[in-house]
Design a protein around this motif. Structure first.
Motif, PDB file in Angstrom:
ATOM      1  N   GLU A 121       7.565  -9.916   5.204  1.00 14.85           N
ATOM      2  CA  GLU A 121       6.757  -8.888   4.535  1.00 14.85           C
ATOM      3  C   GLU A 121       5.880  -9.517   3.457  1.00 14.85           C
ATOM      4  OE1 GLU A 121       7.443  -4.902   1.783  1.00 14.85           O
ATOM      5  OE2 GLU A 121       9.002  -5.415   3.230  1.00 14.85           O
ATOM      6  N   PHE A 122       6.461 -10.441   2.694  1.00 16.77           N
ATOM      7  CA  PHE A 122       5.684 -11.152   1.666  1.00 16.77           C
ATOM      8  C   PHE A 122       4.548 -11.933   2.310  1.00 16.77           C
ATOM      9  CE2 PHE A 122       4.738 -15.092  -0.600  1.00 16.77           C
ATOM     10  CZ  PHE A 122       4.407 -14.625  -1.866  1.00 16.77           C
ATOM     11  N   GLU A 123       4.867 -12.664   3.369  1.00 14.86           N
ATOM     12  CA  GLU A 123       3.874 -13.511   4.043  1.00 14.86           C
ATOM     13  C   GLU A 123       2.741 -12.679   4.650  1.00 14.86           C
ATOM     14  OE1 GLU A 123       3.580 -16.950   4.291  1.00 14.86           O
ATOM     15  OE2 GLU A 123       5.137 -16.972   2.764  1.00 14.86           O
ATOM     16  N   SER A 124       3.082 -11.518   5.195  1.00 15.60           N
ATOM     17  CA  SER A 124       2.059 -10.662   5.816  1.00 15.60           C
ATOM     18  C   SER A 124       1.125 -10.062   4.765  1.00 15.60           C
ATOM     19  CB  SER A 124       2.713  -9.540   6.614  1.00 15.60           C
ATOM     20  OG  SER A 124       3.530 -10.099   7.622  1.00 15.60           O
ATOM     21  N   GLY A 125       1.662  -9.796   3.579  1.00 13.43           N
ATOM     22  CA  GLY A 125       0.845  -9.325   2.461  1.00 13.43           C
ATOM     23  C   GLY A 125       0.220  -7.953   2.662  1.00 13.43           C
ATOM     24  N   GLU A 126       0.872  -7.085   3.421  1.00 16.17           N
ATOM     25  CA  GLU A 126       0.266  -5.784   3.728  1.00 16.17           C
ATOM     26  C   GLU A 126       0.827  -4.633   2.909  1.00 16.17           C
ATOM     27  OE1 GLU A 126       0.538  -5.509   7.978  1.00 16.17           O
ATOM     28  OE2 GLU A 126      -0.682  -7.329   8.203  1.00 16.17           O
ATOM     29  N   THR A 127       2.112  -4.699   2.539  1.00 18.11           N
ATOM     30  CA  THR A 127       2.694  -3.598   1.756  1.00 18.11           C
ATOM     31  C   THR A 127       2.291  -3.762   0.291  1.00 18.11           C
ATOM     32  OG1 THR A 127       4.725  -4.807   1.265  1.00 18.11           O
ATOM     33  CG2 THR A 127       4.709  -3.487   3.300  1.00 18.11           C
ATOM     34  N   MET A 128       2.432  -2.700  -0.470  1.00 16.95           N
ATOM     35  CA  MET A 128       2.096  -2.760  -1.896  1.00 16.95           C
ATOM     36  C   MET A 128       2.989  -3.785  -2.612  1.00 16.95           C
ATOM     37  SD  MET A 128      -0.177  -1.626  -3.869  1.00 16.95           S
ATOM     38  CE  MET A 128      -0.274  -2.759  -5.231  1.00 16.95           C
ATOM     39  N   GLU A 129       4.269  -3.834  -2.203  1.00 19.36           N
ATOM     40  CA  GLU A 129       5.202  -4.792  -2.824  1.00 19.36           C
ATOM     41  C   GLU A 129       4.745  -6.218  -2.566  1.00 19.36           C
ATOM     42  OE1 GLU A 129       7.113  -1.016  -2.984  1.00 19.36           O
ATOM     43  OE2 GLU A 129       6.226  -2.008  -1.239  1.00 19.36           O
ATOM     44  N   ALA A 130       4.348  -6.498  -1.330  1.00 13.82           N
ATOM     45  CA  ALA A 130       3.891  -7.850  -0.986  1.00 13.82           C
ATOM     46  C   ALA A 130       2.598  -8.199  -1.720  1.00 13.82           C
ATOM     47  CB  ALA A 130       3.689  -7.968   0.525  1.00 13.82           C
ATOM     48  N   LYS A 131       1.707  -7.233  -1.825  1.00 13.95           N
ATOM     49  CA  LYS A 131       0.434  -7.481  -2.524  1.00 13.95           C
ATOM     50  C   LYS A 131       0.683  -7.800  -3.996  1.00 13.95           C
ATOM     51  CE  LYS A 131      -2.321  -4.599   0.552  1.00 13.95           C
ATOM     52  NZ  LYS A 131      -2.908  -3.266   0.770  1.00 13.95           N
ATOM     53  N   PHE A 132       1.613  -7.070  -4.605  1.00 15.05           N
ATOM     54  CA  PHE A 132       1.892  -7.311  -6.020  1.00 15.05           C
ATOM     55  C   PHE A 132       2.618  -8.648  -6.199  1.00 15.05           C
ATOM     56  CE2 PHE A 132       4.054  -6.758 -10.134  1.00 15.05           C
ATOM     57  CZ  PHE A 132       2.945  -6.454 -10.915  1.00 15.05           C
ATOM     58  N   ALA A 133       3.558  -8.946  -5.308  1.00 17.63           N
ATOM     59  CA  ALA A 133       4.275 -10.220  -5.374  1.00 17.63           C
ATOM     60  C   ALA A 133       3.293 -11.387  -5.230  1.00 17.63           C
ATOM     61  CB  ALA A 133       5.345 -10.281  -4.275  1.00 17.63           C
ATOM     62  N   ARG A 134       2.355 -11.257  -4.312  1.00 21.06           N
ATOM     63  CA  ARG A 134       1.368 -12.320  -4.102  1.00 21.06           C
ATOM     64  C   ARG A 134       0.421 -12.450  -5.308  1.00 21.06           C
ATOM     65  NH1 ARG A 134       0.964 -13.661   1.618  1.00 21.06           N
ATOM     66  NH2 ARG A 134      -1.290 -13.882   1.554  1.00 21.06           N
ATOM     67  N   ALA A 135       0.177 -11.325  -5.978  1.00 18.90           N
ATOM     68  CA  ALA A 135      -0.636 -11.374  -7.198  1.00 18.90           C
ATOM     69  C   ALA A 135       0.072 -12.224  -8.256  1.00 18.90           C
ATOM     70  CB  ALA A 135      -0.879  -9.955  -7.727  1.00 18.90           C
ATOM     71  N   MET A 136       1.385 -12.063  -8.383  1.00 19.59           N
ATOM     72  CA  MET A 136       2.161 -12.871  -9.340  1.00 19.59           C
ATOM     73  C   MET A 136       2.079 -14.355  -8.984  1.00 19.59           C
ATOM     74  SD  MET A 136       3.345 -10.594 -11.451  1.00 19.59           S
ATOM     75  CE  MET A 136       1.777  -9.793 -11.081  1.00 19.59           C
ATOM     76  N   ASP A 137       2.158 -14.623  -7.679  1.00 13.40           N
ATOM     77  CA  ASP A 137       2.142 -16.001  -7.182  1.00 13.40           C
ATOM     78  C   ASP A 137       0.817 -16.703  -7.487  1.00 13.40           C
ATOM     79  OD1 ASP A 137       3.405 -18.138  -5.871  1.00 13.40           O
ATOM     80  OD2 ASP A 137       2.589 -17.572  -3.916  1.00 13.40           O
ATOM     81  N   ARG A 138      -0.268 -15.937  -7.596  1.00 17.14           N
ATOM     82  CA  ARG A 138      -1.572 -16.521  -7.919  1.00 17.14           C
ATOM     83  C   ARG A 138      -1.841 -16.536  -9.427  1.00 17.14           C
ATOM     84  NH1 ARG A 138      -4.635 -16.876  -2.938  1.00 17.14           N
ATOM     85  NH2 ARG A 138      -2.935 -17.456  -1.533  1.00 17.14           N
ATOM     86  N   LEU A 139      -1.181 -15.627 -10.149  1.00 18.55           N
ATOM     87  CA  LEU A 139      -1.437 -15.506 -11.587  1.00 18.55           C
ATOM     88  C   LEU A 139      -0.762 -16.614 -12.393  1.00 18.55           C
ATOM     89  CD1 LEU A 139      -2.965 -13.608 -13.515  1.00 18.55           C
ATOM     90  CD2 LEU A 139      -0.880 -12.206 -13.664  1.00 18.55           C
ATOM     91  N   GLU A 140       0.486 -16.925 -12.049  1.00 24.42           N
ATOM     92  CA  GLU A 140       1.234 -17.911 -12.847  1.00 24.42           C
ATOM     93  C   GLU A 140       0.536 -19.274 -12.911  1.00 24.42           C
ATOM     94  OE1 GLU A 140       5.390 -20.374 -13.035  1.00 24.42           O
ATOM     95  OE2 GLU A 140       3.988 -20.328 -11.365  1.00 24.42           O
ATOM     96  N   PRO A 141       0.099 -19.854 -11.772  1.00 25.01           N
ATOM     97  CA  PRO A 141      -0.579 -21.160 -11.856  1.00 25.01           C
ATOM     98  C   PRO A 141      -1.905 -21.090 -12.627  1.00 25.01           C
ATOM     99  CG  PRO A 141       0.095 -20.686  -9.599  1.00 25.01           C
ATOM    100  CD  PRO A 141       0.268 -19.427 -10.377  1.00 25.01           C
ATOM    101  N   LEU A 142      -2.539 -19.915 -12.633  1.00 20.16           N
ATOM    102  CA  LEU A 142      -3.758 -19.728 -13.427  1.00 20.16           C
ATOM    103  C   LEU A 142      -3.426 -19.922 -14.909  1.00 20.16           C
ATOM    104  CD1 LEU A 142      -6.748 -18.702 -13.751  1.00 20.16           C
ATOM    105  CD2 LEU A 142      -5.807 -16.405 -13.825  1.00 20.16           C
TER     106      LEU A 142
END
Length: 199
Positions: A121-142
């Motif tokens: 589900e995380f990898e597919s990035g389609e649910t709201m939970e996955a989208k938010f989790a992926r947002a965290m994954d991009r924000l921290e290294p920023l």
């Protein structure tokens, strides 16, 4: 007593200890030490709890935390792929799927199926939970790169346009956090820690 189920769970617990040894390209805040995958996952999970109110829609925070704690477990077998890698693709690969089957497969069947489903589900990035989790994954290294005066951006000559493109995933999880991230990226150009491509 029958410990068969417990022994499978303990085998998985032993296996995931290896996540602590997988070094990422990004460094800890204001540091020259590389972050490992376990530190990364823990940090993202805490970030998600703290920033959940900024999600575009209501989210199941427990599921988001679960995603973030397991999303990089596959790197035990598949290795870490740098976000700005020009050779390897940063999308989920056959190697990562095999890793998910093997590592989560150490668990009792229904737990393995549950975690594989959450990972997918995380990898597919389609649910709201996955989208938010992926947002965290991009924000921290920023945040990390800014705290380190450019960090991996400078080290690997990553330009503003590429950072903007890769970080735009944040808006799918949170428009508010994306607006904030864009401001930070623009400020990074003004502060000389990020360079625009010459056109």
């Amino acid at each position: 007593m029958n410990f068969e189920r417990l022994l499978k769970q303990v085998a998985f617990i032993h296996e995931i200890d290896k996540v602590k040894y997988i070094l990422r390209k990004t460094r800890l805040f204001n540091s020259d030490r590389n972050e490992n995958d376990a530190e990364h996952s823990w940090h993202l999970a805490i970030m998600a709890i703290i920033l959940a109110e900024h999600a575009n829609e209501p989210i199941d925070i427990l599921k988001v935390v679960k995603m973030l704690l397991i999303h990089d477990v596959v790197e035990i077998d598949a290795g870490d792929i740098f976000l700005y890698d020009t050779e390897a693709n940063h999308t989920n690969t056959e190697a990562e799927h095999k890793a998910a089957e093997r590592i989560f497969g150490l668990l009792p069947e229904e737990q393995a199926a549950d975690l594989i489903e959450v990972w997918d589900e995380f990898e597919s990035g389609e649910t709201m939970e996955a989208k938010f989790a992926r947002a965290m994954d991009r924000l921290e290294p920023l945040f990390q790169n800014i705290s380190n005066g450019g960090g991996t951006w400078k080290e690997y000559d990553v330009r503003y346009e590429k950072v903007l493109e890769k970080k735009s995933v944040i808006q799918k999880g949170s428009e508010h956090l994306w607006e904030f991230a864009k401001e930070l990226i623009d400020e990074s150009v003004k502060n000389g820690v990020l360079t625009k491509s010459a056109h």
